[in-house]
Design a protein around this motif. Structure first.
Motif, PDB file in Angstrom:
ATOM      1  N   GLY A 117      26.394  70.348  45.038  1.00  0.00           N
ATOM      2  CA  GLY A 117      26.690  70.133  43.567  1.00  0.00           C
ATOM      3  C   GLY A 117      24.991  70.129  42.908  1.00  0.00           C
ATOM      4  N   THR A 118      23.877  69.254  43.186  1.00  0.00           N
ATOM      5  CA  THR A 118      22.769  69.689  42.826  1.00  0.00           C
ATOM      6  C   THR A 118      21.955  71.142  43.409  1.00  0.00           C
ATOM      7  OG1 THR A 118      21.975  68.440  45.462  1.00  0.00           O
ATOM      8  CG2 THR A 118      22.370  66.876  43.616  1.00  0.00           C
ATOM      9  N   VAL A 119      22.568  71.491  43.865  1.00  0.00           N
ATOM     10  CA  VAL A 119      21.616  72.812  43.953  1.00  0.00           C
ATOM     11  C   VAL A 119      22.443  73.884  43.461  1.00  0.00           C
ATOM     12  CG1 VAL A 119      21.642  75.318  44.962  1.00  0.00           C
ATOM     13  CG2 VAL A 119      20.662  72.765  46.141  1.00  0.00           C
ATOM     14  N   VAL A 120      23.380  73.779  43.147  1.00  0.00           N
ATOM     15  CA  VAL A 120      23.952  74.629  41.877  1.00  0.00           C
ATOM     16  C   VAL A 120      23.733  74.306  40.580  1.00  0.00           C
ATOM     17  CG1 VAL A 120      26.586  74.603  40.556  1.00  0.00           C
ATOM     18  CG2 VAL A 120      26.071  74.660  43.767  1.00  0.00           C
ATOM     19  N   ARG A 121      24.076  72.977  40.573  1.00  0.00           N
ATOM     20  CA  ARG A 121      23.535  72.550  38.913  1.00  0.00           C
ATOM     21  C   ARG A 121      22.190  72.504  38.811  1.00  0.00           C
ATOM     22  NH1 ARG A 121      24.767  68.101  34.883  1.00  0.00           N
ATOM     23  NH2 ARG A 121      22.312  68.827  33.162  1.00  0.00           N
ATOM     24  N   GLY A 149      30.187  80.435  37.692  1.00  0.00           N
ATOM     25  CA  GLY A 149      30.268  81.773  38.926  1.00  0.00           C
ATOM     26  C   GLY A 149      29.487  82.004  40.189  1.00  0.00           C
ATOM     27  N   MET A 150      29.065  80.185  40.045  1.00  0.00           N
ATOM     28  CA  MET A 150      28.011  81.007  41.574  1.00  0.00           C
ATOM     29  C   MET A 150      29.059  80.044  42.172  1.00  0.00           C
ATOM     30  SD  MET A 150      24.519  78.953  40.641  1.00  0.00           S
ATOM     31  CE  MET A 150      23.030  79.875  39.802  1.00  0.00           C
ATOM     32  N   LEU A 151      30.300  79.306  42.211  1.00  0.00           N
ATOM     33  CA  LEU A 151      30.931  78.604  42.854  1.00  0.00           C
ATOM     34  C   LEU A 151      32.199  79.452  44.223  1.00  0.00           C
ATOM     35  CD1 LEU A 151      31.542  75.103  41.781  1.00  0.00           C
ATOM     36  CD2 LEU A 151      29.993  75.764  43.325  1.00  0.00           C
ATOM     37  N   GLY A 152      32.586  80.457  41.957  1.00  0.00           N
ATOM     38  CA  GLY A 152      33.193  81.587  42.986  1.00  0.00           C
ATOM     39  C   GLY A 152      32.973  82.751  43.951  1.00  0.00           C
ATOM     40  N   MET A 153      31.335  82.984  43.409  1.00  0.00           N
ATOM     41  CA  MET A 153      30.501  83.587  44.591  1.00  0.00           C
ATOM     42  C   MET A 153      30.466  83.428  46.409  1.00  0.00           C
ATOM     43  SD  MET A 153      26.871  85.393  44.347  1.00  0.00           S
ATOM     44  CE  MET A 153      27.761  85.702  42.945  1.00  0.00           C
ATOM     45  N   SER A 154      30.489  81.927  45.402  1.00  0.00           N
ATOM     46  CA  SER A 154      30.287  81.099  46.991  1.00  0.00           C
ATOM     47  C   SER A 154      32.024  80.780  47.962  1.00  0.00           C
ATOM     48  CB  SER A 154      29.807  79.873  47.241  1.00  0.00           C
ATOM     49  OG  SER A 154      29.749  79.028  48.350  1.00  0.00           O
ATOM     50  N   VAL A 182      32.347  69.903  44.279  1.00  0.00           N
ATOM     51  CA  VAL A 182      31.405  70.164  43.904  1.00  0.00           C
ATOM     52  C   VAL A 182      30.661  70.501  42.598  1.00  0.00           C
ATOM     53  CG1 VAL A 182      29.472  71.856  44.481  1.00  0.00           C
ATOM     54  CG2 VAL A 182      31.351  71.249  45.819  1.00  0.00           C
ATOM     55  N   PHE A 183      32.301  70.926  41.325  1.00  0.00           N
ATOM     56  CA  PHE A 183      32.024  71.040  39.728  1.00  0.00           C
ATOM     57  C   PHE A 183      31.415  70.221  39.249  1.00  0.00           C
ATOM     58  CE2 PHE A 183      33.401  71.748  35.481  1.00  0.00           C
ATOM     59  CZ  PHE A 183      32.704  72.528  34.931  1.00  0.00           C
ATOM     60  N   LEU A 184      33.025  68.782  39.607  1.00  0.00           N
ATOM     61  CA  LEU A 184      32.167  67.419  38.690  1.00  0.00           C
ATOM     62  C   LEU A 184      30.824  66.682  39.199  1.00  0.00           C
ATOM     63  CD1 LEU A 184      33.560  65.157  37.162  1.00  0.00           C
ATOM     64  CD2 LEU A 184      34.728  64.323  39.942  1.00  0.00           C
ATOM     65  N   ILE A 185      30.830  67.366  40.566  1.00  0.00           N
ATOM     66  CA  ILE A 185      29.430  66.637  40.654  1.00  0.00           C
ATOM     67  C   ILE A 185      28.189  66.960  40.253  1.00  0.00           C
ATOM     68  CG2 ILE A 185      27.516  66.556  43.263  1.00  0.00           C
ATOM     69  CD1 ILE A 185      30.071  66.520  44.731  1.00  0.00           C
ATOM     70  N   ALA A 186      28.105  68.448  39.879  1.00  0.00           N
ATOM     71  CA  ALA A 186      27.157  68.923  39.316  1.00  0.00           C
ATOM     72  C   ALA A 186      26.570  69.105  37.766  1.00  0.00           C
ATOM     73  CB  ALA A 186      27.556  70.563  39.802  1.00  0.00           C
ATOM     74  N   VAL A 187      28.620  68.724  36.983  1.00  0.00           N
ATOM     75  CA  VAL A 187      27.814  68.435  35.688  1.00  0.00           C
ATOM     76  C   VAL A 187      28.140  66.607  35.380  1.00  0.00           C
ATOM     77  CG1 VAL A 187      29.612  70.542  35.616  1.00  0.00           C
ATOM     78  CG2 VAL A 187      30.448  68.641  35.854  1.00  0.00           C
ATOM     79  N   VAL A 224      21.910  80.945  46.141  1.00  0.00           N
ATOM     80  CA  VAL A 224      23.719  81.025  46.100  1.00  0.00           C
ATOM     81  C   VAL A 224      23.294  80.751  47.635  1.00  0.00           C
ATOM     82  CG1 VAL A 224      24.788  83.184  46.334  1.00  0.00           C
ATOM     83  CG2 VAL A 224      24.139  82.328  44.011  1.00  0.00           C
ATOM     84  N   THR A 225      22.503  81.735  48.458  1.00  0.00           N
ATOM     85  CA  THR A 225      22.990  81.593  50.330  1.00  0.00           C
ATOM     86  C   THR A 225      22.623  80.585  50.239  1.00  0.00           C
ATOM     87  OG1 THR A 225      20.718  82.091  50.674  1.00  0.00           O
ATOM     88  CG2 THR A 225      21.919  83.978  50.338  1.00  0.00           C
ATOM     89  N   THR A 226      22.092  79.419  49.794  1.00  0.00           N
ATOM     90  CA  THR A 226      21.854  77.369  50.267  1.00  0.00           C
ATOM     91  C   THR A 226      23.149  77.238  49.600  1.00  0.00           C
ATOM     92  OG1 THR A 226      19.562  78.069  50.011  1.00  0.00           O
ATOM     93  CG2 THR A 226      20.879  75.874  49.731  1.00  0.00           C
TER      94      THR A 226
END
Length: 362
Positions: A98-102, A124-129, A314-319, A280-282
């Protein structure tokens, strides 16, 4: 029965991909604030400690062939305690993703997509992951085999252009303030190497599990060299005090590069193109491990469904963090949790294994 198999070089790439991410941009500032000109010393010490820790993880994996910590933690600690350990790892992976995505989304918006909402970049990042994870560990390995050497080559190519502006006298004196600043900077630097703990989850996929320790050492060694190079160049170009005044010293250093003939005007854009695959790879590796733990706890045969179900979490943690200061605070909590887990759990499991082995032999 595990069908997917990874070679030792692929495991090295996986571990390197998990470790090298946000730190490429921020490590010189975070460690420089505490260690100053001695930042590179702390990085080397932290890297060697990571090597010792991962050797213990490889030892455990070799004692339980074909099994990961998902299976042998409950065996060694009991079902209840083993489940608590797995839940702690799950919380750590989710917070870290979550924090890395944010952070990745914030940096991408700041330097590349200034008119794009952060939420769209995160999705977009979570979709690719999720797409990569859905295709299994072999697809992830092939992606890392392609993207990591290319991005490292481009990064090193850009960094070579800083040599004319470097003054290596700026990294002196060595240990001028004693050992105390190094001790203060150690936790921050060790956080940058977090990611090697995924060996606990992917070692059973190896064609030759006995090579796990060597593969992990290569990955940590490569990350150590890259982090040391970036930090030394940042200090040598900007100065120890100036490094602490900018949030992303690596980008600042690259912005100052002047290419003869103005063939390329913005090298920082190339740097962002290099850094995004790192982040992204992380994200992919930690998202994958969180999916494995969740599927194990829920007794599911496949991790693919749970991978998609974790995306809203993860999206919730990120936002949730409202600004960069809160993001930094969440990141520190995730890093401390991860450091505690990798420092305590492998050692504890190894002690319990030794104790039980002696009991059987008595």
């Amino acid at each position: 029965m595990i069908k997917d198999r990874l070679t030792s070089p692929q495991v090295t790439m996986q571990l390197f991909a998990a470790m090298v991410g946000v730190g490429v941009l921020s490590l010189p500032e975070s460690v420089g604030t505490k260690a100053g000109t001695d930042s590179w010393i702390v990085i080397i010490v932290s890297g060697f400690l990571a090597m010792l820790t991962v050797a213990l993880m490889a030892y455990l994996g070799n004692r339980f062939p074909g099994q990961s910590i998902l299976q042998y933690a409950p065996i060694l600690l009991g079902k209840f305690a083993g489940t608590i350990v797995l839940l702690a790892f799950l919380l750590y992976f989710l917070m870290f993703v979550g924090t890395v995505v944010r952070i990745s989304a914030d940096v991408t918006k700041l330097f590349l997509l200034d008119l794009t909402p952060v939420e769209v970049i995160i999705i977009g990042m979570l979709g690719m992951s999720s797409y990569l994870i859905m295709h299994g560990v072999n697809a992830m390995a092939r992606f890392n085999e392609f993207i990591q050497p290319l991005t490292v080559f481009l990064l090193l190519l850009v960094l070579t252009q800083t040599i004319r502006d470097t003054d290596f006298g700026r990294i002196l004196p060595m240990m001028g303030d004693g050992i105390k600043p190094l001790i203060k900077a150690f936790p921050t630097t060790f956080f940058a190497f977090l990611g090697f703990e995924i060996l606990l989850f992917i070692q059973p996929f190896m064609e030759k599990p006995a090579m796990a320790c060597k593969a992990a050492w290569f990955a940590i060694g490569a990350a150590l060299l890259l982090y040391t190079l970036i930090t030394v160049l940042s200090i040598a170009v900007l100065g120890a005090k100036e490094v602490t005044l900018v949030e992303y010293p690596t980008l600042t250093v690259i912005k100052n590069i002047e290419v003869p003939g103005a063939f390329i005007e913005r090298l920082d854009s190339i740097m962002m193109m290099v850094w995004i695959p790192f982040s992204v790879t992380t994200i992919v590796m930690f998202h994958y491990c969180a999916s494995l733990i969740s599927s194990q706890l829920l007794r599911l045969q496949e991790h693919r469904v749970i991978t998609l179900l974790l995306v809203p979490v993860v999206f919730l943690i990120a936002v949730l963090p409202r600004n960069i200061l809160e993001v930094d605070e969440w990141s520190k909590w995730a890093s401390w949790l991860g450091a505690a887990l990798v420092s305590v759990i492998p050692g504890l499991l190894a002690i319990v294994y030794k104790w039980r082995s002696k009991g059987k032999n008595a």
